[in-house]
Motif scaffolding. Structure first.
Motif: not given
Lengths: 281, 345
Positions: A256, A258-260, A275-281, B290, B308, B312
């Motif tokens: 994941n 964020g919620d994706k 841009n809407e998601l946390p920078k965690e990748y 990450p 989340y 969701k």
């Protein structure tokens, strides 16, 4: 997909092509063992599969072939961990599994009637190959306007699909800009320079255009401002992400942002979405 | 179906009848803690427990489960072809599940069975399961179920709810499946209006006894990215050991890993519970990770549960207020405090 989404289709390795001079990248041409499975397997460029090696595990790999190419699937695999190393040591004729197609795809509907700029770096060129072959197919070519490719690698020997690149270079329905970071070949016929710099040199407009961008993080970081400078909106800069995955169907919980879930809601995201998601990748 | 009565001395008899048709699970005390185990002696069933230490999620989602099998013997015609082994999904009854744990199964169900994909093992087990819940007449101090759309007598996810009323249980069938089960077990005596009143009183009393509350009203409207960037995560994570106890015990934690295990020429593909507390959970083969830092992993756990998931599925937060993580965290990280931080800062 079969009733059990974790169950791979059995496939046979028809051919193994060593792509790069460091021998770290090989393309595997796979054929389905069962005709029914092949007919059920319908994919769209941008999607990926879990390649499934009995005894070793599964790896998420983008589909490098195009649905317009019938009778086989292509996957280009970088030798990195346990499963990829095992796969690299397999022989033609060997049996593995394919689970998919998984994830979403490039926004083909939205890109109809538009110019498509494809930017790739290094070995992140697999689903981009799929996309170019797909767009250049006579059935599809009229659906898109100008197609431009900027593709770079560290050196000539690290470019994927070199034969095809040379063929595309000769066509007049696609503009091809091949580049390498450096080369000692005095007869190198293409560009020398980093992908962002070559993009800046060659791409002067974003009018009516979409950009598909896949490459190492450093390339993406420096290409993004170049695209923004010529006016690409974040909604039209499309990227494909990688993440550690297991199930590939949004259930096991690890990929994941964020919620994706990258495996199910991605791997393709627009810059606007990211841009809407946390920078965690 | 009207509420029924089971006299406590008749319970062994009811269980004995159920045992003929179902595999029956009951709470059993082992080394000081309760856990759900297969019913052996119906005369020794003990329902005087607060809750099981482990959540009953493993009844649907075993800690380790064989998914597939295959042969690695070249002499076999189907060598390397991955196949699904036959599995037994005998009808099963769980007696004494707490309402929070039943609600948790509903929260997890939206992950395993979603519009695009259905996890076949979870779905088949859920179908084969009938849940007889036991209302909590004495909730403990760490319970905060009433703040998270649940409660000590919450009916969601249960097929039958039992009210412990001294000499009797009052049994309320919640689903058709539950009504059928009561019928089969010979539970047919209607509860008197007096018993009904006692049940309502017991419920009201228990709800009042829950003194722990968490705020949730502003979680929905906050932006995930703002909560993600909030300044309190370092403090929340400071003492965390990343031991994974919280995810292990949590009834709504569902993450799993898939591994191949080989013995000579036979192999199995297995799924095992996994935990977002562990750095390997997200480690790429390339070495990139990450969530390489502890604080990122702690943040992930709370953001997943309280933000989340909420965004969701629009199904509330992924917490039922059972209090297990509060009770068993070795460094006293308290999710109730994190609710407050996330909702109010």
């Amino acid at each position: 997909m079969p009733d059990n989404p974790y169950l791979p289709y059995p496939v046979r390795i028809q051919q193994i092509i060593t792509e790069t001079e460091d021998r770290n990248l090989k393309t595997f041409k796979l054929g389905f063992l069962n005709k029914d499975d092949e007919e059920q397997f319908k994919y769209i460029p941008g999607q990926f599969c879990e390649l499934s090696m009995a005894g070793k595990g599964e790896i998420p790999i983008g589909i490098a072939s195009s649905p317009t190419e019938k009778g086989f699937l292509l996957f280009t695999v970088n030798k990195t961990g346990v499963a990829t190393k095992y796969l690299h040591n397999m022989d033609e004729g060997g049996i593995i599994g394919v689970r998919g197609p998984l994830g979403n795809w490039f926004p083909w509907k939205e890109m109809e009637g538009k110019n498509v700029l494809v930017i790739g770096g290094g070995f992140a060129f697999t689903t981009l190959r799929s996309s170019i072959v797909y767009m250049l197919h006579p059935e599809n070519r009229n659906r898109f306007r100008d197609i431009t490719l900027v593709y770079g690698a560290r050196s000539p020997g690290l470019l994927l699909y070199r034969k095809e690149l040379a063929e595309w270079e000769k066509r007049n329905d696609i503009h091809v800009h091949i580049t390498v970071d450096a080369t000692d070949d005095p007869d190198w016929p293409y560009n020398v320079g980093f992908v962002p710099a070559v993009t800046e040199q060659k791409i002067k407009t974003s009018e009516n255009s979409y950009a598909l961008v896949c490459g190492p993080p450093i390339m993406i970081k420096f290409t993004q401002p170049v695209l923004e400078k010529v006016g690409f909106e974040p909604e039209r800069i499309i990227m494909s992400l990688e993440m550690r995955m297991k199930c590939g169907i949004g259930i096991c919980g690890r990929c994941n942002i964020g919620d994706k879930y990258v495996c199910k809601d991605g791997p393709v995201f627009s810059l606007a979405q990211l841009n809407e998601l946390p920078k965690e990748y | 179906m009207s509420d029924k009565v089971i006299k406590k001395e008749e319970l062994p008899n009811v269980l004995k009848i159920l045992k003929e048709t179902y595999e029956v699970f009951v709470p059993v005390k082992e080394k000081g803690f309760y856990r759900f185990k297969v019913l052996e002696d119906e005369n020794k069933v003990d329902l005087n427990f607060t809750n099981t230490r482990l959540s009953p999620k493993s009844l649907l989602f075993p800690q380790s489960e064989r998914m597939f099998e295959y042969s690695l013997d070249e002499a076999d015609e189907d060598a390397y072809v991955i196949k699904e082994p036959p599995k037994d999904y005998a009808p099963t009854v769980v007696v004494g599940m707490r309402p929070c744990d039943a609600k948790a199964l509903r929260l997890v169900d939206v992950n395993f069975v979603n519009p695009e994909f259905k996890d076949p093992w979870w779905a088949r087990r859920l179908e084969s399961l009938t849940l007889i819940g036991l209302g909590c007449k004495e909730p403990c101090s760490t319970c905060f179920c009433t703040s998270v759309n649940c409660g000590p007598f919450n009916e969601e996810g249960l097929d039958v709810l039992l009210f412990d009323l001294g000499k009797n249980y009052m049994a309320r069938a919640i689903t058709e499946k539950g009504a059928q089960l009561l019928k089969l077990a010979g539970v047919s005596e209607d509860a008197t209006s007096d018993l009904n009143k006692q049940a309502e009183e017991s419920k009201a009393k228990a709800e009042k006894q829950i003194i722990s509350h968490v705020p949730t009203d502003k979680l929905k409207e906050k932006k995930a990215i703002d909560l993600f960037d909030a300044s309190f995560w370092d403090e929340v994570a400071f003492a965390c050991l990343n031991c994974g106890t919280c995810t292990f015990l949590c009834p709504t934690c569902w993450c799993f890993d898939i591994q191949d295990e080989v013995n000579k020429k036979k192999g199995d593909r297995i799924r095992n519970w996994d935990s977002c507390m562990f750095p390997l959970f997200t480690l790429h083969a390339s070495g990139h990770n990450p969530r390489s830092e502890k604080v990122q992993r702690v943040r992930q756990r709370f953001m997943h549960k309280l933000k989340y998931y909420l965004d969701k599925y629009d199904n509330g937060v992924a917490c039922v207020g059972c209090g297990r993580c509060v009770n068993y965290c070795p460094v006293n990280i308290d999710i109730r405090e994190v609710f407050k931080l996330m909702n109010e800062t």
